[in-house]
Design a protein around this motif. Structure first.
Motif, mmCIF file in Angstrom:
data_model
loop_
_atom_site.group_PDB
_atom_site.id
_atom_site.type_symbol
_atom_site.label_atom_id
_atom_site.label_comp_id
_atom_site.label_asym_id
_atom_site.label_seq_id
_atom_site.Cartn_x
_atom_site.Cartn_y
_atom_site.Cartn_z
ATOM 1 N N LEU A 184 -9.972 6.092 7.400
ATOM 2 C CA LEU A 184 -9.390 5.025 6.589
ATOM 3 C C LEU A 184 -10.257 3.784 6.768
ATOM 4 O O LEU A 184 -10.382 3.252 7.866
ATOM 5 C CB LEU A 184 -7.956 4.739 7.029
ATOM 6 C CG LEU A 184 -7.221 3.613 6.281
ATOM 7 C CD1 LEU A 184 -7.070 3.958 4.806
ATOM 8 C CD2 LEU A 184 -5.861 3.356 6.915
ATOM 9 N N THR A 185 -10.860 3.326 5.678
ATOM 10 C CA THR A 185 -11.743 2.166 5.743
ATOM 11 C C THR A 185 -11.459 1.284 4.528
ATOM 12 O O THR A 185 -10.355 1.334 3.967
ATOM 13 C CB THR A 185 -13.224 2.618 5.795
ATOM 14 O OG1 THR A 185 -14.062 1.482 5.900
ATOM 15 C CG2 THR A 185 -13.602 3.455 4.594
ATOM 16 N N TYR A 235 0.854 -1.190 0.000
ATOM 17 C CA TYR A 235 0.000 0.000 0.000
ATOM 18 C C TYR A 235 0.891 1.241 0.000
ATOM 19 O O TYR A 235 1.790 1.376 0.836
ATOM 20 C CB TYR A 235 -0.914 0.002 1.220
ATOM 21 C CG TYR A 235 -1.953 1.099 1.214
ATOM 22 C CD1 TYR A 235 -2.949 1.126 0.253
ATOM 23 C CD2 TYR A 235 -1.934 2.117 2.173
ATOM 24 C CE1 TYR A 235 -3.912 2.132 0.240
ATOM 25 C CE2 TYR A 235 -2.890 3.127 2.174
ATOM 26 C CZ TYR A 235 -3.877 3.126 1.205
ATOM 27 O OH TYR A 235 -4.819 4.120 1.189
ATOM 28 N N PRO A 236 0.703 2.156 -0.950
ATOM 29 C CA PRO A 236 1.683 3.235 -1.157
ATOM 30 C C PRO A 236 1.597 4.396 -0.172
ATOM 31 O O PRO A 236 2.455 5.289 -0.212
ATOM 32 C CB PRO A 236 1.363 3.718 -2.582
ATOM 33 C CG PRO A 236 -0.094 3.446 -2.739
ATOM 34 C CD PRO A 236 -0.359 2.183 -1.977
ATOM 35 N N LEU A 237 0.575 4.427 0.678
ATOM 36 C CA LEU A 237 0.407 5.552 1.591
ATOM 37 C C LEU A 237 0.643 5.123 3.036
ATOM 38 O O LEU A 237 0.279 4.014 3.435
ATOM 39 C CB LEU A 237 -1.005 6.135 1.452
ATOM 40 C CG LEU A 237 -1.363 6.701 0.074
ATOM 41 C CD1 LEU A 237 -2.851 7.055 0.019
ATOM 42 C CD2 LEU A 237 -0.507 7.913 -0.254
ATOM 43 N N ASP A 238 1.247 5.995 3.793
ATOM 44 C CA ASP A 238 1.457 5.753 5.224
ATOM 45 C C ASP A 238 0.202 6.201 5.977
ATOM 46 O O ASP A 238 -0.142 7.383 5.967
ATOM 47 C CB ASP A 238 2.681 6.540 5.703
ATOM 48 C CG ASP A 238 2.964 6.313 7.185
ATOM 49 O OD1 ASP A 238 2.191 5.594 7.851
ATOM 50 O OD2 ASP A 238 3.973 6.870 7.672
ATOM 51 N N PRO A 239 -0.510 5.261 6.623
ATOM 52 C CA PRO A 239 -1.747 5.634 7.329
ATOM 53 C C PRO A 239 -1.550 6.746 8.353
ATOM 54 O O PRO A 239 -2.482 7.510 8.634
ATOM 55 C CB PRO A 239 -2.178 4.329 7.996
ATOM 56 C CG PRO A 239 -1.516 3.254 7.200
ATOM 57 C CD PRO A 239 -0.216 3.824 6.739
ATOM 58 N N HIS A 240 -0.325 6.853 8.904
ATOM 59 C CA HIS A 240 -0.079 7.856 9.937
ATOM 60 C C HIS A 240 0.002 9.270 9.378
ATOM 61 O O HIS A 240 -0.016 10.240 10.139
ATOM 62 C CB HIS A 240 1.222 7.516 10.681
ATOM 63 C CG HIS A 240 1.164 6.176 11.381
ATOM 64 N ND1 HIS A 240 1.632 5.022 10.792
ATOM 65 C CD2 HIS A 240 0.665 5.826 12.582
ATOM 66 C CE1 HIS A 240 1.451 4.011 11.613
ATOM 67 N NE2 HIS A 240 0.863 4.461 12.711
ATOM 68 N N ILE A 283 -9.555 5.856 1.573
ATOM 69 C CA ILE A 283 -9.524 7.035 2.441
ATOM 70 C C ILE A 283 -10.754 7.888 2.164
ATOM 71 O O ILE A 283 -11.041 8.214 1.006
ATOM 72 C CB ILE A 283 -8.246 7.852 2.200
ATOM 73 C CG1 ILE A 283 -7.010 7.008 2.529
ATOM 74 C CG2 ILE A 283 -8.260 9.135 3.010
ATOM 75 C CD1 ILE A 283 -5.710 7.621 2.045
ATOM 76 N N VAL A 284 -11.476 8.242 3.207
ATOM 77 C CA VAL A 284 -12.679 9.067 3.067
ATOM 78 C C VAL A 284 -12.466 10.390 3.802
ATOM 79 O O VAL A 284 -12.468 10.434 5.034
ATOM 80 C CB VAL A 284 -13.922 8.355 3.632
ATOM 81 C CG1 VAL A 284 -15.164 9.240 3.426
ATOM 82 C CG2 VAL A 284 -14.122 7.007 2.968
ATOM 83 N N PRO A 285 -12.282 11.490 3.073
ATOM 84 C CA PRO A 285 -12.279 12.814 3.700
ATOM 85 C C PRO A 285 -13.710 13.357 3.736
ATOM 86 O O PRO A 285 -14.607 12.826 3.067
ATOM 87 C CB PRO A 285 -11.415 13.656 2.756
ATOM 88 C CG PRO A 285 -10.914 12.734 1.684
ATOM 89 C CD PRO A 285 -11.856 11.561 1.673
ATOM 90 N N PRO A 286 -13.952 14.409 4.471
ATOM 91 C CA PRO A 286 -15.250 15.079 4.380
ATOM 92 C C PRO A 286 -15.523 15.516 2.938
ATOM 93 O O PRO A 286 -14.590 15.772 2.163
ATOM 94 C CB PRO A 286 -15.097 16.286 5.311
ATOM 95 C CG PRO A 286 -13.997 15.904 6.254
ATOM 96 C CD PRO A 286 -13.060 15.048 5.459
#
Length: 603
Positions: free
Chosen positions: A23-24, A10-15, A166-169
């Motif tokens: 993150l879902t 996965y190319p993104l760091d969740p932190h 990833i779900v932003p507003p």
């Protein structure tokens, strides 16, 4: 979602994801995920309904329906419409995962190789497509798909349950879309400018070669050449010297043959066997400067080593074998050593006539046409294939000029006009010998080569800069997307409705749509062809091997999928069974005349 689904691919760091974002999984945020349907009959005359296919999704995450196929409107009720997202679920491994939003007015059918994702309220389809396409660009989906033979796939279940999302507003999604649109527009303009510069650079080289061919590259000398070069001051005198040299070398070689046999010629009758070269016989329209003349390749080449082609059958590649140049290796005024085939020395020894020496000239005469190059020292000892002709210049010092003149547009048009064949065109050796070339005086020859080399060196620098710019464009696009999904394009909104609330709302919407989706799924399995035949809409599952053994001819993977009773919910099971049969060598894959794969039972 627990972060355990975020693996090393996965190319993104969740932190790095803003705390106000969620993150879902894809399926949690986007539960309405459906694969399309296959269609064996289609047309490009716009009869019926547009059938979206993987080829309609480009590498930049956009739809291109200019070459779309159409199928009967009644074939299936399933549709992809404005506001949806198209995800390529089956393709070669490097292409699985291409994604594009449907932003134009559309009510289309879509292939079973396309997964339709329908965002709920508060989720932008453009944002969804950007995120999934970013994962494709990074190579993430290559590690998540199921592989078989030369294809791969990601089922709707795998996409929904195992791919992070990833779900932003909503406010942040729309702002991301807007920012990316501005940046991508600038990037697209830059790429378009580079592409134009690349095309102009090719035109510039052609213009230089054309000027050299016509004798207009250099200004006319202000006074006649004298001194050491005066004896061959004109092109005509130079050609006469070459023709004398051509005959003298041939006679010398013939006398050596007599001597090897312990014989002496009784008279001069043997000289009548001299192969007179072709002279320019056509009416040549290109006017030449004073002191220039016309000559054929035959007149300029060594009669003891006539123009010829190379190895007919190369055989298998052999480590440590003889490097052998094919048409794909001989480019315009250069030789590409990146993928040279090495052949058995035993085969190469049968073609002593085409063992290369420094300053030979090579011309592609079959396959990839347009290649011509002077042989550099590092290629001495190589051989060539039958797609390439070897020319041994009488004046090896003029090798570079000969290659440049053959590469000129006028010569290339002449060769094209003398090519034979339809699907596989080529130039006969006899025709190649007749190729006319303009011959400048020797002093001008050196100046032309020096000036062209200098100008080409500058063009090479420009071409490298253009190539670097074009190569960096995808990386810049990926970096913009990475920033978008880590909140680095702009500070996340502090006033927007929280992403947690948005995800809850999406789940509620999904529950409300459940019955409607179930009804649509039932409709989508109906197939008009089977209804006409009185067959059930869903076939019972059967062994793939059994279906192939009963088939009267090899089946396309789509047809096998359908005939064996599989559906999009169990596509992974289909590929698992297929892969196992292939490992056991119980089935083989052929290709039809259009390159489409066909499966059959192993003989």
């Amino acid at each position: 979602m627990t972060r355990t689904l975020v693996d090393e691919h996965y190319p993104l760091d969740p932190h790095t994801i803003p705390s106000s974002w969620v993150l879902t999984t894809v399926g949690d945020a986007l539960p309405d995920i459906r694969s399309g349907y296959s269609a064996s009959e289609h047309n490009m005359e716009k009869r019926g309904i547009l059938h979206l296919r993987p080829g309609n999704l480009d590498r930049n995450g956009r739809l291109d329906v200019s070459q779309a196929k159409y199928v009967p409107d009644s074939l299936d009720a399933l549709r992809i419409t404005t506001g949806d997202v198209a995800f390529n679920n089956t393709n070669s491994p490097e292409l699985v995962g291409k994604t594009a939003p449907v932003t134009i007015e559309a009510t289309w059918g879509f292939s079973n190789h396309i997964t339709r994702i329908r965002p709920g309220p508060g989720l932008s389809n453009v944002f969804v497509a950007h995120q999934l396409h970013y994962l494709w660009m990074t190579g993430y989906f290559r590690h998540r798909c199921t592989h078989y033979v030369n294809q791969a796939s990601i089922s709707a279940t795998t996409l929904a349950d195992t791919v992070p999302f990833i779900v932003p507003p909503t406010e942040d999604q729309l702002r991301i879309n807007s920012e990316l649109e501005v940046h991508f527009a600038r990037l697209d303009q830059t790429v378009a400018s580079l592409e134009r510069a690349k095309a102009n650079e090719k035109d510039y080289r052609n213009a230089l070669l054309a000027a050299a061919y016509r004798g207009t590259l250099l200004p006319a000398p202000s006074e006649p050449v004298t001194g050491d070069t005066a004896e061959s001051n004109s092109g005509e005198e130079y050609l006469e010297e070459l023709l004398r040299l051509r005959r003298a070398r041939w006679e010398e070689a013939q006398l050596a043959v007599f001597a090897a046999k312990g014989e002496k010629p009784k008279n001069d009758a043997w000289k009548q066997r001299y192969p007179e070269p072709f002279a320019p016989s056509e009416e040549l329209s290109t006017p030449l400067p004073a002191g220039w003349t016309w000559a054929t390749l035959d007149q300029l080449s060594d009669a003891t080593q006539p123009i010829t082609y190379g190895v007919v059958q190369l055989g298998e590649t052999m480590d440590g074998g003889v490097p052998t140049l094919r048409s794909s290796d001989v480019r315009r005024l250069r030789i590409d050593l990146g993928s040279v085939k090495r052949i058995s020395p035993r085969i190469a020894e049968s073609y002593q006539r085409t063992i290369l020496q420094e300053d030979d000239v090579l011309v592609t005469i079959r396959g990839t046409m347009g290649g011509v190059a002077s042989v550099p020292r590092k290629c001495a000892g190589f051989n060539i294939s039958r797609e390439v002709a070897r020319i041994v210049p009488l004046d090896r010092a003029a090798s570079a000029l000969m290659a440049m003149l053959i590469a000129a547009p006028t010569s290339q048009v002449w060769l094209k006009n003398h090519a034979h064949g339809i699907a596989y065109t080529g130039v006969n050796i006899e025709d190649l010998r007749k190729l006319p070339l303009p011959i400048p005086p020797p002093a001008e020859q050196h100046r032309i080569v020096a000036d062209l080399s200098r100008l080409f060196e500058k063009a090479d620098l420009s071409a490298r800069s253009i190539a670097v710019g074009l190569a960096e464009a995808p990386a810049l696009r990926m970096e913009l997307l990475r920033k978008a999904f880590t909140g680095a394009l702009f500070p996340p909104s502090s006033t927007a409705v929280s992403a947690d609330e948005l995800v809850k709302s999406l789940r509620q919407h999904a529950t409300a749509q459940k019955s409607k989706a179930a009804a649509e799924r039932k409709d989508s399995t109906k197939m008009v062809r089977r209804q006409k035949q009185g067959a059930p809409t869903e076939l019972p599952r059967r062994s793939l091997l059994l279906v192939l053994s009963e088939a009267k001819s090899p089946l396309k993977p789509d047809a096998l999928f359908r005939e064996a009773g599989f559906n999009e919910e169990v596509v992974d099971e289909f590929f698992t069974e297929l892969r196992e049969l292939e490992k056991q060598k119980k089935i083989v894959q052929d290709r039809d005349a259009h390159g489409e794969p066909r499966l059959k039972v192993s003989p």
